[in-house]
Design a protein around this motif. Sequence first.
Motif, short mmCIF file in Angstrom:
data_model
loop_
_atom_site.label_atom_id
_atom_site.label_comp_id
_atom_site.label_asym_id
_atom_site.label_seq_id
_atom_site.Cartn_x
_atom_site.Cartn_y
_atom_site.Cartn_z
N UNK A 131 0.83 -1.20 0.00
CA UNK A 131 0.00 0.00 0.00
C UNK A 131 0.87 1.26 0.00
N UNK A 132 2.00 1.21 0.70
CA UNK A 132 2.87 2.38 0.75
C UNK A 132 3.54 2.62 -0.59
N UNK A 133 3.78 1.56 -1.36
CA UNK A 133 4.44 1.69 -2.66
C UNK A 133 3.51 2.38 -3.65
N UNK A 134 2.20 2.20 -3.53
CA UNK A 134 1.23 2.78 -4.46
C UNK A 134 1.26 4.29 -4.43
N UNK A 135 0.66 4.91 -5.48
CA UNK A 135 0.67 6.36 -5.59
C UNK A 135 -0.12 7.02 -4.48
N UNK A 136 -1.26 6.46 -4.15
CA UNK A 136 -2.09 7.03 -3.08
C UNK A 136 -2.19 6.01 -1.96
N UNK A 174 -10.06 2.42 5.39
CA UNK A 174 -10.80 2.72 4.17
C UNK A 174 -10.85 1.54 3.21
N UNK A 175 -10.09 0.48 3.48
CA UNK A 175 -10.06 -0.67 2.59
C UNK A 175 -11.14 -1.67 2.99
N UNK A 176 -11.89 -2.13 2.02
CA UNK A 176 -12.90 -3.15 2.24
C UNK A 176 -12.50 -4.35 1.39
N UNK A 177 -12.18 -5.46 2.04
CA UNK A 177 -11.69 -6.67 1.36
C UNK A 177 -10.49 -6.37 0.47
N UNK A 178 -9.63 -5.47 0.91
CA UNK A 178 -8.42 -5.13 0.16
C UNK A 178 -8.65 -4.16 -0.97
N UNK A 179 -9.86 -3.65 -1.16
CA UNK A 179 -10.16 -2.70 -2.23
C UNK A 179 -10.56 -1.36 -1.63
N UNK A 180 -10.23 -0.28 -2.33
CA UNK A 180 -10.57 1.06 -1.86
C UNK A 180 -12.00 1.39 -2.25
N UNK A 181 -12.76 1.81 -1.28
CA UNK A 181 -14.14 2.25 -1.52
C UNK A 181 -14.17 3.75 -1.29
N UNK A 182 -14.61 4.53 -2.27
CA UNK A 182 -14.64 5.99 -2.08
C UNK A 182 -15.60 6.38 -0.97
N UNK A 183 -15.29 7.49 -0.29
CA UNK A 183 -16.17 7.90 0.82
C UNK A 183 -17.53 8.34 0.31
N UNK A 184 -18.52 8.23 1.19
CA UNK A 184 -19.88 8.61 0.84
C UNK A 184 -20.05 10.13 0.89
N UNK A 190 -15.07 15.36 -3.41
CA UNK A 190 -14.65 16.50 -4.22
C UNK A 190 -13.22 16.90 -3.89
N UNK A 191 -12.85 16.81 -2.63
CA UNK A 191 -11.49 17.16 -2.23
C UNK A 191 -10.48 16.20 -2.85
N UNK A 192 -10.82 14.91 -2.88
CA UNK A 192 -9.94 13.92 -3.50
C UNK A 192 -9.84 14.16 -5.00
N UNK A 193 -10.95 14.53 -5.63
CA UNK A 193 -10.95 14.77 -7.07
C UNK A 193 -10.10 15.99 -7.41
N UNK A 194 -10.16 17.05 -6.57
CA UNK A 194 -9.35 18.25 -6.81
C UNK A 194 -7.86 17.97 -6.71
N UNK A 195 -7.47 17.06 -5.81
CA UNK A 195 -6.06 16.72 -5.66
C UNK A 195 -5.52 16.00 -6.88
N UNK A 196 -6.38 15.21 -7.53
CA UNK A 196 -5.93 14.42 -8.65
C UNK A 196 -5.97 15.17 -9.98
#
Length: 193
Positions: free
Chosen positions: A31-36, A42-52, A58-64
């Motif tokens: 996970x640390x090696x990845x870009x984000x 925040x991981x559900x079964x090893x997968x990232x689920x975006x916040x509700x 929107x804050x995450x989208x602005x960063x990217x």
Amino acid sequence: MSDSENKATVGLSWQPKLNLFSSTKTEKSLAEVGALYKPESQLVDGLFVPPIDPRKLNKMARKQVKDTAGKNWFDMPAQTITPELKKDLQLLKLRNVIDPKRHYKKGYSKTLPKYFQVGTVIESASEFFSGRLTKKERKATLADELLADSTFHQYRKRKVREIEEKNRPAGVDKWKRNKFKKHGRSNGKKSRH
């Protein structure tokens, strides 16, 4: 039985590869090696689920999103300002001082621009003898070109001399001579009378 085995190999099937006996240390390092980096909460079964929450989304989208000037400016990217580029931009702001015979509009701000492009000026064939710089005259930056220009060098020396003459205190020599004459001394020596 051979027919049922052949049918299973012909069809496409996917099964997730799960390491049931893996330790949590390897998961953190991946996970640390990845870009984000996403915390385990925040991981559900090893997968990232975006916040509700839409604000966090929107804050995450602005960063990217890349920093650009916008669609009307053809998505011109924001430049990284190096020291050489900073000097060139400051010289462009002071262009009205560089050439005494050209006058420019005063609409410039104190801050450096964020969105701009730097390129090379290519002269037309008709300006081969008049407006073209020779290879010796071409320099890496605008500041180097100005420092190598002899006419600009003469103009700069003359202007510095004028400013120094203007700012020099007037009549210092006269003041010293008058001070010594009042006390009856000349050149700071006593007379032998």
